[in-house]
Design a protein around this motif. Structure first.
Motif, PDB file in Angstrom:
ATOM      1  N   PHE A 230       0.829  -1.202   0.000  1.00 34.82           N
ATOM      2  CA  PHE A 230       0.000   0.000   0.000  1.00 34.82           C
ATOM      3  C   PHE A 230       0.867   1.256   0.000  1.00 34.82           C
ATOM      4  O   PHE A 230       0.553   2.246  -0.663  1.00 34.82           O
ATOM      5  CB  PHE A 230      -0.905   0.025   1.236  1.00 34.82           C
ATOM      6  N   ALA A 231       1.948   1.216   0.769  1.00 32.12           N
ATOM      7  CA  ALA A 231       2.819   2.383   0.873  1.00 32.12           C
ATOM      8  C   ALA A 231       3.676   2.578  -0.371  1.00 32.12           C
ATOM      9  O   ALA A 231       3.859   3.708  -0.843  1.00 32.12           O
ATOM     10  CB  ALA A 231       3.702   2.253   2.113  1.00 32.12           C
ATOM     11  N   ALA A 232       4.225   1.468  -0.894  1.00 28.99           N
ATOM     12  CA  ALA A 232       5.160   1.571  -2.019  1.00 28.99           C
ATOM     13  C   ALA A 232       4.470   1.538  -3.375  1.00 28.99           C
ATOM     14  O   ALA A 232       5.039   2.012  -4.370  1.00 28.99           O
ATOM     15  CB  ALA A 232       6.183   0.430  -1.936  1.00 28.99           C
ATOM     16  N   GLY A 233       3.267   0.989  -3.441  1.00 30.65           N
ATOM     17  CA  GLY A 233       2.574   0.828  -4.717  1.00 30.65           C
ATOM     18  C   GLY A 233       2.426   2.105  -5.519  1.00 30.65           C
ATOM     19  O   GLY A 233       2.724   2.125  -6.726  1.00 30.65           O
ATOM     20  N   PRO A 234       1.984   3.209  -4.895  1.00 33.73           N
ATOM     21  CA  PRO A 234       1.813   4.441  -5.669  1.00 33.73           C
ATOM     22  C   PRO A 234       3.093   4.926  -6.337  1.00 33.73           C
ATOM     23  O   PRO A 234       3.036   5.592  -7.375  1.00 33.73           O
ATOM     24  CB  PRO A 234       1.336   5.449  -4.606  1.00 33.73           C
TER      25      PRO A 234
END
Length: 412
Positions: A230-234
């Motif tokens: 969730f944190a790294a996906g964007p």
């Protein structure tokens, strides 16, 4: 006439969703109501299509996170967590309450509020009962934190996801600004709970704590990687819905291979009818916004980020959430704020629609679901006590959270 018809349709949809006669799905009224809106021309078809397309990533995430939460439950994550809490509290009710706050806040932040209400609440109730402690403070903590602790991550609540794309913030930026309000809210709620439930938090259990079983390592690793995704996906252009779907797929394959879940059960746990309800509700809410509330809210909502303006935005959002429920309130408020609202105002609105619903049963569908979960366990919370607790917690925790947000914005 358009305003009256739009409002009647919204009231009908929400009333049916709250009562759910014979357990019928919420979409049974929401989808036909959306059809009436389109048939009467209350919302242009082109605008309705645009709204639905804009919501599809959010709906996809909702389905994936519901399935992921269910699969985490089948892996024994919540049972293991309850056993660990039972051991760590050492029979002391106040320590159990603090640990329940931690478990509920973490579950809500990572797996969303539905997991806290549906999966954690029964475990907390069973843990307190097994220790022969009064369960009331601990199960009330689950519903309060399902709402108020859902402010931390964009994925913690459907309301956050609905507003996230309009915020102009990254996943990390959103989380950084909401971290202090999240911590302040939890601390205030815990202090109020200790005072409010003082008579229920006395004594000490002499019942031996159960020995926790082995940790569900595989599921915990998957959940940890999901949170990291969730944190790294964007940063890689990967939507949260994709991350949640991959995690759910991994646990689903494992569940099917071990025969702990059947394919049809996986489909039902993704709750496609709830997804249809959200889409139908969005179209009905668009009609209400267009013909009744949009202009009023645009006049009320501030565009600056001063402390007074943020408090006003949060107050308007909290009041609206308790009048029409926080999900339609979010849709209406995001529409009223326009395509490029000030980030601080939008985050204050989210504090209002997430913390405010603890004031009444109507404020959040999660609260209504919590009541059904407790009724299934033979426990019926009283309306008077719920309202009293909300009157103690909501004003001070909402004010504290907004103050913390204002401080965070000043430091950026």
């Amino acid at each position: 006439m358009s305003a009256i018809v739009s409002l009647v349709l919204l009231v009908a949809v929400l009333a049916f969703a709250m009562i759910r006669p014979r357990g019928l799905p919420e979409a049974l009224v929401a989808v036909p109501a959306a059809g009436v809106v389109l048939l009467l021309g209350l919302v242009p078809p082109r605008l309705a299509v645009d709204r639905v397309l804009a919501l599809l990533p959010t709906i996809g995430f909702l389905a994936a996170i519901l399935l992921l939460s269910f699969l985490a439950g089948t892996e024994g994550v919540f049972t293991w967590l309850g056993d660990r809490v039972a051991v760590a509290c050492r029979g002391r009710p106040r320590r159990l309450l603090a640990l329940t706050f931690a478990a509920a806040a973490g579950t809500t932040a990572v797996l969303s509020l539905d997991a806290t209400v549906v999966l954690l609440t029964p475990v907390v109730f069973a843990t307190a009962t097994r220790l022969r402690l009064r369960a009331k403070p601990h199960v009330y903590a689950c519903t309060h934190l399902a709402n108020s602790a859902s402010t931390l991550l964009p994925v913690s609540n459907l309301t956050n996801l609905l507003a996230f794309s309009a915020s102009g913030l990254s996943f990390a930026g959103f989380t950084a600004l909401m971290a202090l309000p999240w911590l302040v809210t939890i601390a205030i709620e815990l202090a109020v709970f200790v005072r409010f439930f003082a008579t229920d938090l006395t004594g000490r259990s002499d019942v031996p704590s159960p020995e926790p079983g082995p940790a569900p390592v595989f599921a915990l690793v998957v959940l940890g990687l999901t949170l990291a995704g969730f944190a790294a996906g964007p940063l890689a252009g990967v939507e949260p819905a994709v991350v949640a779907a991959v995690a759910a797929l991994v646990l689903a394959v494992r569940a099917l291979a071990r025969r702990t879940a059947r394919p049809w059960r996986l489909v039902t746990e993704a709750n496609p009818l709830l997804c249809l309800f959200v889409l139908g509700l969005a179209i009905v809410v668009e009609a209400v916004s267009e013909h009744l509330l949009g202009d009023v809210l645009r006049a009320l909502l501030p565009d600056g980020e001063g402390l007074g303006e943020l408090l006003l935005a949060a107050l308007v959002a909290a009041v609206l959430a308790n009048l029409v429920n926080n999900l339609p309130a979010t849709l209406i408020l995001v529409s009223a704020l326009g395509p490029h609202p000030a980030a601080g105002v939008l985050l204050a609105v989210l504090l209002g629609v997430n913390i405010g619903p603890n004031a009444t049963y109507l404020g959040s569908l999660a609260t209504l679901l919590w009541r059904r979960v407790l009724a299934g366990a033979g426990v019926t919370p009283t309306l008077r006590e719920f309202l009293r607790l909300g009157a103690w917690t909501v004003p001070v925790s909402l004010a504290g959270a907004v103050l913390a947000l204002w401080c965070g914005l000043a430091l950026v």
